[in-house]
Design a protein around this motif. Structure first.
Motif, mmCIF file in Angstrom:
data_model
loop_
_atom_site.group_PDB
_atom_site.id
_atom_site.type_symbol
_atom_site.label_atom_id
_atom_site.label_comp_id
_atom_site.label_asym_id
_atom_site.label_seq_id
_atom_site.Cartn_x
_atom_site.Cartn_y
_atom_site.Cartn_z
ATOM 1 N N GLU A 158 87.946 106.371 4.962
ATOM 2 C CA GLU A 158 88.559 107.391 5.979
ATOM 3 C C GLU A 158 88.273 106.756 7.251
ATOM 4 O OE1 GLU A 158 87.290 111.340 4.799
ATOM 5 O OE2 GLU A 158 88.820 111.384 3.183
ATOM 6 N N HIS A 159 87.208 106.143 7.460
ATOM 7 C CA HIS A 159 86.662 105.674 9.052
ATOM 8 C C HIS A 159 87.616 104.718 9.156
ATOM 9 C CE1 HIS A 159 84.228 104.596 12.409
ATOM 10 N NE2 HIS A 159 84.108 103.548 11.756
ATOM 11 N N SER A 160 87.938 103.641 7.955
ATOM 12 C CA SER A 160 88.442 102.512 8.271
ATOM 13 C C SER A 160 90.080 102.915 8.648
ATOM 14 C CB SER A 160 88.515 101.465 7.043
ATOM 15 O OG SER A 160 89.146 102.078 5.917
ATOM 16 N N GLN A 161 90.613 103.944 8.189
ATOM 17 C CA GLN A 161 91.810 104.352 8.430
ATOM 18 C C GLN A 161 91.866 105.438 9.760
ATOM 19 O OE1 GLN A 161 92.717 106.212 4.718
ATOM 20 N NE2 GLN A 161 93.380 104.455 3.689
ATOM 21 N N GLY A 162 91.000 105.539 10.299
ATOM 22 C CA GLY A 162 90.809 106.074 11.624
ATOM 23 C C GLY A 162 91.036 107.493 11.263
ATOM 24 N N ARG A 163 90.616 108.206 9.949
ATOM 25 C CA ARG A 163 90.611 109.456 9.848
ATOM 26 C C ARG A 163 89.104 110.138 9.688
ATOM 27 N NH1 ARG A 163 93.381 110.004 4.426
ATOM 28 N NH2 ARG A 163 93.260 112.360 4.767
ATOM 29 N N THR A 164 89.217 111.372 9.864
ATOM 30 C CA THR A 164 87.821 111.745 9.466
ATOM 31 C C THR A 164 87.915 113.006 8.321
ATOM 32 O OG1 THR A 164 87.956 113.782 11.064
ATOM 33 C CG2 THR A 164 87.142 111.855 12.029
ATOM 34 N N THR A 165 86.809 113.310 7.610
ATOM 35 C CA THR A 165 87.127 114.526 6.762
ATOM 36 C C THR A 165 87.738 115.500 7.283
ATOM 37 O OG1 THR A 165 84.846 115.248 6.981
ATOM 38 C CG2 THR A 165 85.021 113.730 5.387
ATOM 39 N N SER A 166 87.681 116.076 8.797
ATOM 40 C CA SER A 166 88.579 117.098 8.964
ATOM 41 C C SER A 166 89.917 116.998 9.048
ATOM 42 C CB SER A 166 87.949 117.730 10.210
ATOM 43 O OG SER A 166 88.266 116.561 11.297
ATOM 44 N N ASP A 167 90.499 115.752 8.887
ATOM 45 C CA ASP A 167 91.856 115.224 8.975
ATOM 46 C C ASP A 167 92.631 115.568 7.753
ATOM 47 O OD1 ASP A 167 91.622 114.364 11.606
ATOM 48 O OD2 ASP A 167 91.383 112.517 10.897
ATOM 49 N N ARG A 168 91.636 115.845 6.647
ATOM 50 C CA ARG A 168 92.508 115.940 5.393
ATOM 51 C C ARG A 168 92.221 117.638 4.917
ATOM 52 N NH1 ARG A 168 87.490 113.079 2.057
ATOM 53 N NH2 ARG A 168 86.367 114.953 2.025
ATOM 54 N N PRO A 169 93.214 117.909 3.873
ATOM 55 C CA PRO A 169 93.001 119.216 3.384
ATOM 56 C C PRO A 169 91.820 119.106 2.522
ATOM 57 C CG PRO A 169 94.872 118.002 2.319
ATOM 58 C CD PRO A 169 94.290 117.115 3.450
ATOM 59 N N ALA A 170 91.399 120.351 2.348
ATOM 60 C CA ALA A 170 90.133 120.510 1.629
ATOM 61 C C ALA A 170 90.364 119.996 0.268
ATOM 62 C CB ALA A 170 89.624 122.030 1.361
ATOM 63 N N ASP A 171 89.595 119.054 -0.266
ATOM 64 C CA ASP A 171 89.652 118.667 -1.776
ATOM 65 C C ASP A 171 88.714 119.128 -2.644
ATOM 66 O OD1 ASP A 171 87.427 117.197 -0.573
ATOM 67 O OD2 ASP A 171 88.493 115.175 -1.160
ATOM 68 N N ARG A 172 87.931 120.306 -2.053
ATOM 69 C CA ARG A 172 86.960 120.723 -2.917
ATOM 70 C C ARG A 172 87.135 121.936 -2.858
ATOM 71 N NH1 ARG A 172 81.982 117.234 -2.973
ATOM 72 N NH2 ARG A 172 82.484 115.809 -1.521
ATOM 73 N N ALA A 173 87.092 122.659 -4.118
ATOM 74 C CA ALA A 173 87.871 124.119 -4.417
ATOM 75 C C ALA A 173 86.492 124.831 -3.933
ATOM 76 C CB ALA A 173 87.854 124.329 -5.809
ATOM 77 N N PRO A 174 86.701 126.029 -3.578
ATOM 78 C CA PRO A 174 85.782 127.213 -3.243
ATOM 79 C C PRO A 174 84.688 127.273 -4.625
ATOM 80 C CG PRO A 174 87.718 127.986 -2.699
ATOM 81 C CD PRO A 174 88.048 126.901 -3.473
ATOM 82 N N LYS A 175 83.764 127.456 -4.172
ATOM 83 C CA LYS A 175 82.617 127.607 -5.452
ATOM 84 C C LYS A 175 83.007 128.502 -6.395
ATOM 85 C CE LYS A 175 77.591 128.308 -6.054
ATOM 86 N NZ LYS A 175 76.415 128.457 -5.634
ATOM 87 N N GLY A 176 83.248 128.026 -7.567
ATOM 88 C CA GLY A 176 83.371 128.587 -8.789
ATOM 89 C C GLY A 176 84.819 128.802 -9.128
ATOM 90 N N ALA A 177 85.804 128.218 -8.179
ATOM 91 C CA ALA A 177 87.264 128.491 -8.381
ATOM 92 C C ALA A 177 87.808 127.042 -9.003
ATOM 93 C CB ALA A 177 88.023 128.412 -6.963
#
Length: 183
Positions: A158-177
């Motif tokens: 992501e850094h090499s693509q000029g992106r940050t984790t805040s630039d992408r939709p959440a890829d982790r489900a809420p706990k237990g979901a």
């Protein structure tokens, strides 16, 4: 620049024997694991690995809906490829698409009740296959190490693509979901 300095600059950094062995093993895993999971999914539920992955992500979203553009980012695919797949899933009654009520320039993908039911039927076999091929052969420490490694490599990408984790939709489900093991 001296001749010696030039040769240092132009000489590629080759992988060591251990690095090459790790890289090749990882590449074999990347090729073979999805194929093994796809085979089970096709046989048991007539879903591709990619279709299952997308449906599982939709199932984790509020109201089981998400903008197509965000879903394409999450699934690491082109919007056109996702759109073609969604057309096939729409014909099966698993998803529908409609304009985003907040901004009509966007389209939302929505997991239907029939799609959710099909995913719920497919999930036990898929999760059992993931556990058999992946989880059960690793220790809890291995899994935590793999998670740390994955996070580091993804952050570098992501850094090499000029992106940050805040630039992408959440890829982790809420706990237990994350019921369907789509990640």
């Amino acid at each position: 620049m001296s001749v010696q300095e030039e040769s240092k600059v132009s000489e590629p950094r080759w992988l060591t024997t251990d690095q090459l062995a790790a890289w090749r093993g990882f590449m074999r895993l990347l090729q073979r694991l999805p194929a093994a999971l796809e085979s089970q999914l096709q046989q048991d539920s007539k879903l591709s690995f990619f279709e299952y992955y997308v449906l599982a992500h939709l199932s984790d979203q509020p109201e089981r809906r998400m903008r197509m553009s965000e879903l394409a980012l999450l699934a690491n695919t082109e919007l056109s490829r996702l759109s073609h797949m969604m057309g096939r899933l729409e014909k099966r009654g698993f998803v529908r698409r409609e304009p985003d009520p907040h901004n009509g320039r966007y389209t939302q993908a929505i997991l239907t009740e029939a799609g959710y039911a099909h995913l719920a039927d497919a999930a036990p076999g898929h999760v059992a296959r993931v556990q058999d091929l992946f989880v059960d052969v690793l220790t809890p420490d291995d899994l935590r190490t793999l998670q740390r490694i994955s996070d580091k490599v993804l952050a570098r990408i992501e850094h090499s693509q000029g992106r940050t984790t805040s630039d992408r939709p959440a890829d982790r489900a809420p706990k237990g979901a994350a019921r369907f093991g789509g990640r």
